[in-house]
Design an enzyme around this catalytic site. Sequence first.
Site, PDB file in Angstrom:
ATOM      1  N   GLY A 121      -4.678   3.915  -4.189  1.00  0.00           N
ATOM      2  CA  GLY A 121      -4.531   4.879  -3.102  1.00  0.00           C
ATOM      3  C   GLY A 121      -4.456   6.283  -3.666  1.00  0.00           C
ATOM      4  CB  SER A 122      -3.380   9.426  -2.115  1.00  0.00           C
ATOM      5  OG  SER A 122      -2.074   9.042  -1.737  1.00  0.00           O
ATOM      6  CB  THR A 123      -2.799  11.464  -7.020  1.00  0.00           C
ATOM      7  OG1 THR A 123      -3.979  11.020  -7.697  1.00  0.00           O
ATOM      8  CG2 THR A 123      -1.833  12.061  -8.027  1.00  0.00           C
TER       9      THR A 123
ATOM     10  N   GLY B  27       0.781   7.283  -5.172  1.00  0.00           N
ATOM     11  CA  GLY B  27       0.919   6.617  -6.477  1.00  0.00           C
ATOM     12  C   GLY B  27       2.158   7.101  -7.220  1.00  0.00           C
TER      13      GLY B  27
ATOM     14  CE  LYS C 156       1.545  -0.596   3.469  1.00  0.00           C
ATOM     15  NZ  LYS C 156       0.391  -0.510   4.366  1.00  0.00           N
TER      16      LYS C 156
ATOM     17  CD  GLU D 137      -9.252  11.362  -3.727  1.00  0.00           C
ATOM     18  OE1 GLU D 137      -8.074  11.223  -3.356  1.00  0.00           O
ATOM     19  OE2 GLU D 137      -9.892  10.482  -4.318  1.00  0.00           O
TER      20      GLU D 137
ATOM     21  CD  GLU E  94      -6.561   1.457 -11.572  1.00  0.00           C
ATOM     22  OE1 GLU E  94      -7.344   2.372 -11.902  1.00  0.00           O
ATOM     23  OE2 GLU E  94      -5.877   0.815 -12.389  1.00  0.00           O
TER      24      GLU E  94
ATOM     25  CB  CYS F  97     -11.720   5.943  -5.788  1.00  0.00           C
ATOM     26  SG  CYS F  97     -12.458   4.527  -6.609  1.00  0.00           S
TER      27      CYS F  97
HETATM   28  P1  NAD Z   1      -2.774   6.324   0.626  1.00  0.00           P
HETATM   29  O1  NAD Z   1      -2.203   6.657  -0.703  1.00  0.00           O
HETATM   30  O2  NAD Z   1      -2.453   7.170   1.763  1.00  0.00           O
HETATM   31  O3  NAD Z   1      -2.339   4.830   1.039  1.00  0.00           O
HETATM   32  C1  NAD Z   1      -2.583   3.729   0.204  1.00  0.00           C
HETATM   33  C2  NAD Z   1      -1.621   2.619   0.583  1.00  0.00           C
HETATM   34  O4  NAD Z   1      -0.298   3.031   0.287  1.00  0.00           O
HETATM   35  C3  NAD Z   1      -1.648   2.240   2.052  1.00  0.00           C
HETATM   36  O5  NAD Z   1      -1.517   0.839   2.179  1.00  0.00           O
HETATM   37  C4  NAD Z   1      -0.410   2.947   2.586  1.00  0.00           C
HETATM   38  O6  NAD Z   1       0.145   2.344   3.729  1.00  0.00           O
HETATM   39  C5  NAD Z   1       0.537   2.809   1.414  1.00  0.00           C
HETATM   40  N1  NAD Z   1       1.631   3.781   1.377  1.00  0.00           N
HETATM   41  C6  NAD Z   1       1.680   5.010   1.944  1.00  0.00           C
HETATM   42  N2  NAD Z   1       2.863   5.596   1.690  1.00  0.00           N
HETATM   43  C7  NAD Z   1       3.569   4.730   0.935  1.00  0.00           C
HETATM   44  C8  NAD Z   1       4.874   4.768   0.344  1.00  0.00           C
HETATM   45  N3  NAD Z   1       5.677   5.825   0.478  1.00  0.00           N
HETATM   46  N4  NAD Z   1       5.281   3.714  -0.383  1.00  0.00           N
HETATM   47  C9  NAD Z   1       4.481   2.646  -0.547  1.00  0.00           C
HETATM   48  N5  NAD Z   1       3.258   2.535   0.005  1.00  0.00           N
HETATM   49  C10 NAD Z   1       2.800   3.565   0.734  1.00  0.00           C
HETATM   50  O7  NAD Z   1      -4.349   6.194   0.386  1.00  0.00           O
HETATM   51  P2  NAD Z   1      -5.476   5.930   1.471  1.00  0.00           P
HETATM   52  O8  NAD Z   1      -5.615   7.144   2.318  1.00  0.00           O
HETATM   53  O9  NAD Z   1      -5.232   4.604   2.108  1.00  0.00           O
HETATM   54  O10 NAD Z   1      -6.778   5.755   0.547  1.00  0.00           O
HETATM   55  C11 NAD Z   1      -7.489   6.829   0.016  1.00  0.00           C
HETATM   56  C12 NAD Z   1      -7.061   7.093  -1.413  1.00  0.00           C
HETATM   57  O11 NAD Z   1      -7.251   5.920  -2.201  1.00  0.00           O
HETATM   58  C13 NAD Z   1      -7.866   8.174  -2.092  1.00  0.00           C
HETATM   59  O12 NAD Z   1      -6.986   9.035  -2.775  1.00  0.00           O
HETATM   60  C14 NAD Z   1      -8.730   7.410  -3.088  1.00  0.00           C
HETATM   61  O13 NAD Z   1      -9.121   8.129  -4.211  1.00  0.00           O
HETATM   62  C15 NAD Z   1      -7.827   6.302  -3.450  1.00  0.00           C
HETATM   63  N6  NAD Z   1      -8.579   5.197  -4.041  1.00  0.00           N
HETATM   64  C16 NAD Z   1      -8.561   5.059  -5.416  1.00  0.00           C
HETATM   65  C17 NAD Z   1      -9.302   4.048  -6.021  1.00  0.00           C
HETATM   66  C18 NAD Z   1      -9.295   3.876  -7.529  1.00  0.00           C
HETATM   67  O14 NAD Z   1      -9.720   2.827  -8.009  1.00  0.00           O
HETATM   68  N7  NAD Z   1      -8.857   4.853  -8.293  1.00  0.00           N
HETATM   69  C19 NAD Z   1     -10.042   3.160  -5.224  1.00  0.00           C
HETATM   70  C20 NAD Z   1     -10.035   3.342  -3.843  1.00  0.00           C
HETATM   71  C21 NAD Z   1      -9.284   4.357  -3.260  1.00  0.00           C
END
Ligand code: NAD
Length: 495
Positions: free
Chosen positions: A235-237, A240, A182, A391, A258, A293
């Site tokens: 994605g975001s903490t 996560g 996804k 962040e 991550e 990130c």
């Molecule tokens: P996000 O957490 O908003 O979304 C990430 C993904 O999760 C998207 O596909 C989103 O649709 C999905 N999502 C959202 N709500 C969900 C839920 N309730 N259940 C399941 N899936 C859901 O993050 P973003 O805004 O897309 O990306 C930015 C973030 O990603 C930043 O916090 C960044 O630090 C992090 N990031 C981390 C790394 C790493 O390796 N640590 C790498 C790249 C990005």
Amino acid sequence: MIEIEDQGDAEIAPLIDGELQPSIETRRLQLVNPATAAPTASMSIGAPGDVDRAVEAARAAFRDGRWHKSPPSIRKAVLHRFADLIDRDATTLDRIDAVDMGKPIGLATGSARSAASLMRFYAEAVDKCPGEAHDSSAGSLAVQIQAPFGVVGAVTPWNFPTMNALRKLAPALAAGNCVVHKPSELAPRAALRLATLAAEAGVPRGVLNVVPGLGSTVGTALAHHSDVDLITFTGSTHVGKIIAESAGRSNMKAVIAECGGKSPHIIFDDGVDLDAACAFIARQILTNQGQLCSVGSRVLVQRSIEPRVTERLTELMGKIAIGDPLDRTTTFGPLASQQQFERVQGFVERAEARGIVRVLGGAGLAERPGFYFAPTLFRNVPPDAEIAQQEIFGPVLSLIAFGSEEEAIAIANGTVYGLISYVWSARIDTGLRVAAGLRSSVILNAAPPEGEGAGHAMAFEPAGQSGLRPEGGIAGMAAYLRRKSLWINYPATAA
Ligand code: NAD
């Protein structure tokens, strides 16, 4: 070669069992080019029913072993071909990322070519995660194999859509799993293109499925699905944690996460090359407009050199080629979305309202139609300020002065995150002491330009609320393998 402009709505649909299938959800969302704020395409918001179909296809593929039971040499060859095809279509993939979320096509970091090279590492790793045999007591042999989990759900963010997809797909597929991916709703096209290339390379039908849609529809259904064995998330903490909770509330699937970071640079006044440090720091906070990130977004600087570092960073952060991400000379593009723009603006406004001194930037670039935000620098930032704790994920740097080594370590460790830290010192004893005191992984005197170092062999394991489990290297692949033990008992003496 299909160019991004030729990809209409029809292509943004679930790709299940090798076929593009319309979503069962008719409500749609609009994709927007962040450089122009103009609509590009629309897609369904996705539905749990799409996820069910994709998981069924992945389960069927796993059950009959069409991928993980094929010889390792075949899987390796297929994944090498996949890497070659990513290379062949690198220009298109970079253009897709540029149009979907604004990453400049000239940016080497997270480019499609670097994603292809990651895929090659994992293609080679197909037969590099051997099991173990243990000589146990007489009449007993214990064998431990590493078996794929089965069906892996992969949820990825919008920054570096191609690279972040491959960081999940490459180890998961190399380990023999079947995947339902996804991608972010902001940038779904790279994932679909990658799945098409995987099929062209010979990855069997049903082994890699893609379900575009929202987090609240598709993401949550995948995280709660009882027939998904492992969920891997970037994605975001905040999300996560929701994913980990969903896994616990459903079938206790394994979780790899991550997540976010607030990584520090720590600069000592001990003769370290300040020009090199500032050049790296400025380049990094401007990379992908700060939407990286691992970006060091807090600069902890020893008080005696704070004015010099402020002056140098102000100068360097102003040297950017702002432009269309599709122009190869552009070094600085827009933020990924209106929402991201407003989020960054909010942090900056609240910092100013608190009286924190801004020395650069602080606003959007009004002369441009898209979501461009100027490189922004704050100094004398209190370590507990929101911009030093949260962040931001934008081109905003916070300078924090410190006195002693101990104080620097305490400030650096003083957020909920623990992704990575950068230490700048001319003294190896300082570097090693500080590295030992920091809870995250550490890069000592990062080399500009950012080199590959150990290639893709290094694994990163986040600390604190930056995530769970390692990513990268063989350890990162082992996270997609389950240890399965077999005890073989036999008569200790011949009858
Ligand atoms: P996000 O957490 O908003 O979304 C990430 C993904 O999760 C998207 O596909 C989103 O649709 C999905 N999502 C959202 N709500 C969900 C839920 N309730 N259940 C399941 N899936 C859901 O993050 P973003 O805004 O897309 O990306 C930015 C973030 O990603 C930043 O916090 C960044 O630090 C992090 N990031 C981390 C790394 C790493 O390796 N640590 C790498 C790249 C990005």
